[in-house]
Write a protein that holds these residues in place. Structure first.
Motif, PDB file in Angstrom:
ATOM      1  N   THR A 131       0.822  -1.213   0.000  1.00 28.46           N
ATOM      2  CA  THR A 131       0.000   0.000   0.000  1.00 28.46           C
ATOM      3  C   THR A 131       0.852   1.257   0.000  1.00 28.46           C
ATOM      4  OG1 THR A 131      -1.829  -1.094   1.149  1.00 28.46           O
ATOM      5  CG2 THR A 131      -1.743   1.307   1.280  1.00 28.46           C
ATOM      6  N   VAL A 132       0.463   2.200  -0.838  1.00 37.48           N
ATOM      7  CA  VAL A 132       1.036   3.542  -0.831  1.00 37.48           C
ATOM      8  C   VAL A 132      -0.074   4.501  -0.415  1.00 37.48           C
ATOM      9  CG1 VAL A 132       2.069   5.395  -2.195  1.00 37.48           C
ATOM     10  CG2 VAL A 132       2.724   3.009  -2.620  1.00 37.48           C
ATOM     11  N   ILE A 133       0.158   5.211   0.689  1.00 35.60           N
ATOM     12  CA  ILE A 133      -0.810   6.193   1.177  1.00 35.60           C
ATOM     13  C   ILE A 133      -0.249   7.586   0.920  1.00 35.60           C
ATOM     14  CG2 ILE A 133      -2.074   7.089   3.169  1.00 35.60           C
ATOM     15  CD1 ILE A 133      -1.812   4.309   4.444  1.00 35.60           C
ATOM     16  N   ILE A 134      -0.997   8.375   0.172  1.00 39.61           N
ATOM     17  CA  ILE A 134      -0.612   9.761  -0.088  1.00 39.61           C
ATOM     18  C   ILE A 134      -1.568  10.665   0.687  1.00 39.61           C
ATOM     19  CG2 ILE A 134      -0.249  11.552  -1.809  1.00 39.61           C
ATOM     20  CD1 ILE A 134       0.336   9.379  -3.850  1.00 39.61           C
ATOM     21  N   ASP A 135      -1.013  11.408   1.607  1.00 39.74           N
ATOM     22  CA  ASP A 135      -1.776  12.277   2.502  1.00 39.74           C
ATOM     23  C   ASP A 135      -1.889  13.652   1.839  1.00 39.74           C
ATOM     24  OD1 ASP A 135      -2.706  13.864   4.553  1.00 39.74           O
ATOM     25  OD2 ASP A 135      -1.252  13.164   6.039  1.00 39.74           O
ATOM     26  N   GLU A 136      -3.065  13.952   1.303  1.00 42.70           N
ATOM     27  CA  GLU A 136      -3.272  15.191   0.554  1.00 42.70           C
ATOM     28  C   GLU A 136      -3.973  16.271   1.385  1.00 42.70           C
ATOM     29  OE1 GLU A 136      -3.237  13.628  -4.076  1.00 42.70           O
ATOM     30  OE2 GLU A 136      -5.140  14.346  -3.219  1.00 42.70           O
ATOM     31  N   ALA A 137      -3.530  16.450   2.615  1.00 43.99           N
ATOM     32  CA  ALA A 137      -4.169  17.429   3.489  1.00 43.99           C
ATOM     33  C   ALA A 137      -4.122  18.840   2.921  1.00 43.99           C
ATOM     34  CB  ALA A 137      -3.500  17.399   4.873  1.00 43.99           C
ATOM     35  N   TYR A 138      -3.067  19.143   2.139  1.00 39.31           N
ATOM     36  CA  TYR A 138      -2.870  20.523   1.665  1.00 39.31           C
ATOM     37  C   TYR A 138      -2.960  20.646   0.143  1.00 39.31           C
ATOM     38  CZ  TYR A 138      -1.083  20.793   6.412  1.00 39.31           C
ATOM     39  OH  TYR A 138      -0.959  20.720   7.771  1.00 39.31           O
ATOM     40  N   ILE A 139      -3.465  19.641  -0.515  1.00 41.91           N
ATOM     41  CA  ILE A 139      -3.407  19.596  -1.977  1.00 41.91           C
ATOM     42  C   ILE A 139      -4.212  20.706  -2.645  1.00 41.91           C
ATOM     43  CG2 ILE A 139      -5.399  18.096  -2.371  1.00 41.91           C
ATOM     44  CD1 ILE A 139      -1.927  17.773  -4.033  1.00 41.91           C
ATOM     45  N   ASP A 140      -5.239  21.216  -1.997  1.00 44.67           N
ATOM     46  CA  ASP A 140      -6.087  22.229  -2.626  1.00 44.67           C
ATOM     47  C   ASP A 140      -5.391  23.571  -2.807  1.00 44.67           C
ATOM     48  OD1 ASP A 140      -8.370  20.622  -2.960  1.00 44.67           O
ATOM     49  OD2 ASP A 140      -8.973  20.943  -0.871  1.00 44.67           O
ATOM     50  N   PHE A 141      -4.218  23.739  -2.190  1.00 43.78           N
ATOM     51  CA  PHE A 141      -3.527  25.025  -2.259  1.00 43.78           C
ATOM     52  C   PHE A 141      -2.465  25.062  -3.360  1.00 43.78           C
ATOM     53  CE2 PHE A 141      -5.012  24.573   2.150  1.00 43.78           C
ATOM     54  CZ  PHE A 141      -5.817  25.698   2.235  1.00 43.78           C
ATOM     55  N   THR A 143      -8.608  16.000   4.089  1.00 46.53           N
ATOM     56  CA  THR A 143      -9.244  16.617   5.246  1.00 46.53           C
ATOM     57  C   THR A 143     -10.082  17.801   4.798  1.00 46.53           C
ATOM     58  OG1 THR A 143      -8.861  17.746   7.363  1.00 46.53           O
ATOM     59  CG2 THR A 143      -7.208  18.068   5.641  1.00 46.53           C
ATOM     60  N   MET A 144     -11.126  18.101   5.560  1.00 37.65           N
ATOM     61  CA  MET A 144     -11.920  19.302   5.316  1.00 37.65           C
ATOM     62  C   MET A 144     -11.545  20.412   6.301  1.00 37.65           C
ATOM     63  SD  MET A 144     -15.615  17.603   4.329  1.00 37.65           S
ATOM     64  CE  MET A 144     -16.128  18.895   3.198  1.00 37.65           C
ATOM     65  N   SER A 145     -10.464  20.184   7.060  1.00 38.79           N
ATOM     66  CA  SER A 145     -10.042  21.154   8.072  1.00 38.79           C
ATOM     67  C   SER A 145      -9.346  22.364   7.482  1.00 38.79           C
ATOM     68  CB  SER A 145      -9.084  20.477   9.067  1.00 38.79           C
ATOM     69  OG  SER A 145      -9.721  19.454   9.778  1.00 38.79           O
ATOM     70  N   LYS A 146      -8.576  22.166   6.413  1.00 43.97           N
ATOM     71  CA  LYS A 146      -7.700  23.231   5.917  1.00 43.97           C
ATOM     72  C   LYS A 146      -8.407  24.098   4.878  1.00 43.97           C
ATOM     73  CE  LYS A 146      -4.644  20.775   8.215  1.00 43.97           C
ATOM     74  NZ  LYS A 146      -4.283  21.096   9.595  1.00 43.97           N
ATOM     75  N   SER A 147      -8.586  23.576   3.696  1.00 40.22           N
ATOM     76  CA  SER A 147      -9.125  24.397   2.616  1.00 40.22           C
ATOM     77  C   SER A 147     -10.610  24.699   2.780  1.00 40.22           C
ATOM     78  CB  SER A 147      -8.877  23.717   1.269  1.00 40.22           C
ATOM     79  OG  SER A 147      -9.465  22.430   1.230  1.00 40.22           O
ATOM     80  N   ARG A 148     -11.317  23.946   3.618  1.00 36.31           N
ATOM     81  CA  ARG A 148     -12.761  24.170   3.777  1.00 36.31           C
ATOM     82  C   ARG A 148     -13.118  24.755   5.145  1.00 36.31           C
ATOM     83  NH1 ARG A 148     -15.668  22.418  -0.466  1.00 36.31           N
ATOM     84  NH2 ARG A 148     -14.506  21.155  -1.968  1.00 36.31           N
ATOM     85  N   SER A 149     -12.131  25.139   5.919  1.00 31.38           N
ATOM     86  CA  SER A 149     -12.356  25.881   7.181  1.00 31.38           C
ATOM     87  C   SER A 149     -13.187  25.117   8.202  1.00 31.38           C
ATOM     88  CB  SER A 149     -13.039  27.230   6.891  1.00 31.38           C
ATOM     89  OG  SER A 149     -12.342  27.963   5.916  1.00 31.38           O
ATOM     90  N   LEU A 150     -13.067  23.789   8.209  1.00 37.02           N
ATOM     91  CA  LEU A 150     -13.911  22.993   9.113  1.00 37.02           C
ATOM     92  C   LEU A 150     -13.091  22.206  10.142  1.00 37.02           C
ATOM     93  CD1 LEU A 150     -16.588  21.640   6.589  1.00 37.02           C
ATOM     94  CD2 LEU A 150     -16.819  23.523   8.232  1.00 37.02           C
ATOM     95  N   ALA A 151     -11.961  22.781  10.573  1.00 39.78           N
ATOM     96  CA  ALA A 151     -11.119  22.072  11.546  1.00 39.78           C
ATOM     97  C   ALA A 151     -11.879  21.757  12.828  1.00 39.78           C
ATOM     98  CB  ALA A 151      -9.870  22.899  11.855  1.00 39.78           C
ATOM     99  N   GLY A 152     -12.817  22.623  13.211  1.00 43.97           N
ATOM    100  CA  GLY A 152     -13.561  22.415  14.449  1.00 43.97           C
ATOM    101  C   GLY A 152     -14.601  21.324  14.379  1.00 43.97           C
ATOM    102  N   LEU A 153     -14.886  20.804  13.199  1.00 42.28           N
ATOM    103  CA  LEU A 153     -15.918  19.776  13.062  1.00 42.28           C
ATOM    104  C   LEU A 153     -15.349  18.395  12.744  1.00 42.28           C
ATOM    105  CD1 LEU A 153     -18.833  21.656  11.280  1.00 42.28           C
ATOM    106  CD2 LEU A 153     -18.756  20.783  13.608  1.00 42.28           C
TER     107      LEU A 153
END
Length: 356
Positions: free
Chosen positions: A177-187, A207-217
């Motif tokens: 398995t290769v896991i690519i963590d795209e937490a910041y890809i939208d930037f 994640t929806m925390s960074k580019s979608r401003s939903l870190a609190g959810l």
């Protein structure tokens, strides 16, 4: 150590999150949060979700959000897994795809939760040094015994690997398995999602925390083959069938349904990032090329630890990593234009005082 602790607790070295500010007046540029509010559609969705239905359990299979994300990324809904933040998705992925006794690989400078998970789940790992310019050595990840995981763009550097480089790593690890963590890809980076159609050993986490401003959810998700998604569901349902609450699910769907707001705020952050890069360079900082919502910076004359402390004394938080490879660098989250203006005003004073 307490004699009541299990072996798992004894071998664990918990991840240290970025410092949280207490009180008013702080500028928080240390945890890569989005400086802009979530979409107005999110707040409307939350109002509608605040009903007596909160007395009921949420969906164990968040189908509406899976369908919305599948449509967004042009995959089928059964190729999408939803978790309580991408950290939970990553934890489930370690259990689902990496085997104790088989060594996995990830960059030596990367998201520091990876070694934490590896220790927790007794998975041996080989940290792969970066090149002198902080880029990944793609060939060093070929033919890994137990699998591969890395962020793209990498953290805390912000540097992204090309899609061709990603494809080569995946193709050279067939059967693992290769896991690519795209937490910041939208930037600014290029997503590897198109590769999923050709490679069933690839899993992408988001994640929806960074580019979608939903870190609190706390909304994270993964995209992969149906076989991989089934494995994640088996792990999830062995721990907690209800990982995402009703409010988060409503907010997630609403966010995906407002692409105009999403693109507007992401582009604003990218513009501010590029402006900030030029400002850093104008006062002598070295700045790595970033396609994330942060910059990794170094001043040749000012110790990063001292600069971190001096900024904190002025109620500005940035992130300092104390490992030898990164101890002279700071990671600065891109805030609003107003926040960055105040930050740079204070930074100029500090640099001037130090270099005069």
């Amino acid at each position: 150590m307490n004699e009541l602790w299990s072996d798992m607790v004894r071998r664990t070295e918990p991840y240290s999150p970025g410092e949280q500010a207490n009180g008013e007046g702080w500028i928080k540029l240390n945890t890569n949060e989005n400086p802009y509010r979530p979409s107005p559609m999110v707040f409307e969705a939350l109002k509608h979700a605040l009903t007596s239905d909160l007395r009921k359990y949420p969906e164990s299979d968040p189908e509406k959000l899976r369908v919305a994300l599948a449509d967004l990324h042009d995959v089928s809904a059964d190729q999408v897994f939803i978790g309580n933040g991408s950290d939970e998705v990553l934890a489930f992925s370690f259990m689902a795809f990496f085997t104790p006794g088989k060594t996995i690989r990830f960059p030596a400078i990367t998201y520091s939760f990876y070694p934490t998970y590896a220790a927790l789940f007794t998975i041996p790992y080989e940290p792969i040094p970066l090149k002198e310019d902080f880029t990944l050595k793609a060939e060093a990840f070929y033919m890994s015994e137990g699998g591969v995981i890395f962020p793209n763009p990498n953290a805390p550097t912000g540097i992204a690997l090309s899609l061709e480089g990603l494809e080569k790593i995946v193709s050279e690890n067939q059967g693992r398995t290769v896991i690519i963590d795209e937490a910041y890809i939208d930037f600014g980076g290029k997503t590897a999602i198109p590769l999923i159609e050709r490679f069933d050993n690839l899993l992408i986490t988001r994640t929806m925390s960074k580019s979608r401003s939903l870190a609190g959810l706390r909304i994270g998700y993964a995209i992969g083959s149906t076989i991989m998604i089934e494995a994640l569901n088996r792990i999830k349902n062995s721990f907690n069938s209800y990982t995402i609450d009703q409010l988060a699910l409503a907010a997630g769907v609403a966010s995906v349904k407002d692409p105009d707001y999403f693109h507007t705020t992401v582009q604003a952050i990218i513009r501010t990032r590029e402006q900030s890069r030029k400002v850093f360079e104008s006062v002598g900082f070295k700045v790595l090329p970033s396609t994330a919502n942060f910059l990794f910076v170094h001043h040749p004359d000012i110790p990063a630890k001292q600069l971190h402390k001096s900024l904190k004394d002025k109620q500005i938080l940035v992130r300092h990593f104390s490992k030898p490879e990164t101890e002279e660098w700071l990671r600065v989250t891109i805030g609003s234009d107003e926040e960055m203006g105040t930050f740079f005003q204070q930074l100029f004073d500090l640099v001037s005082a130090w270099t005069d």
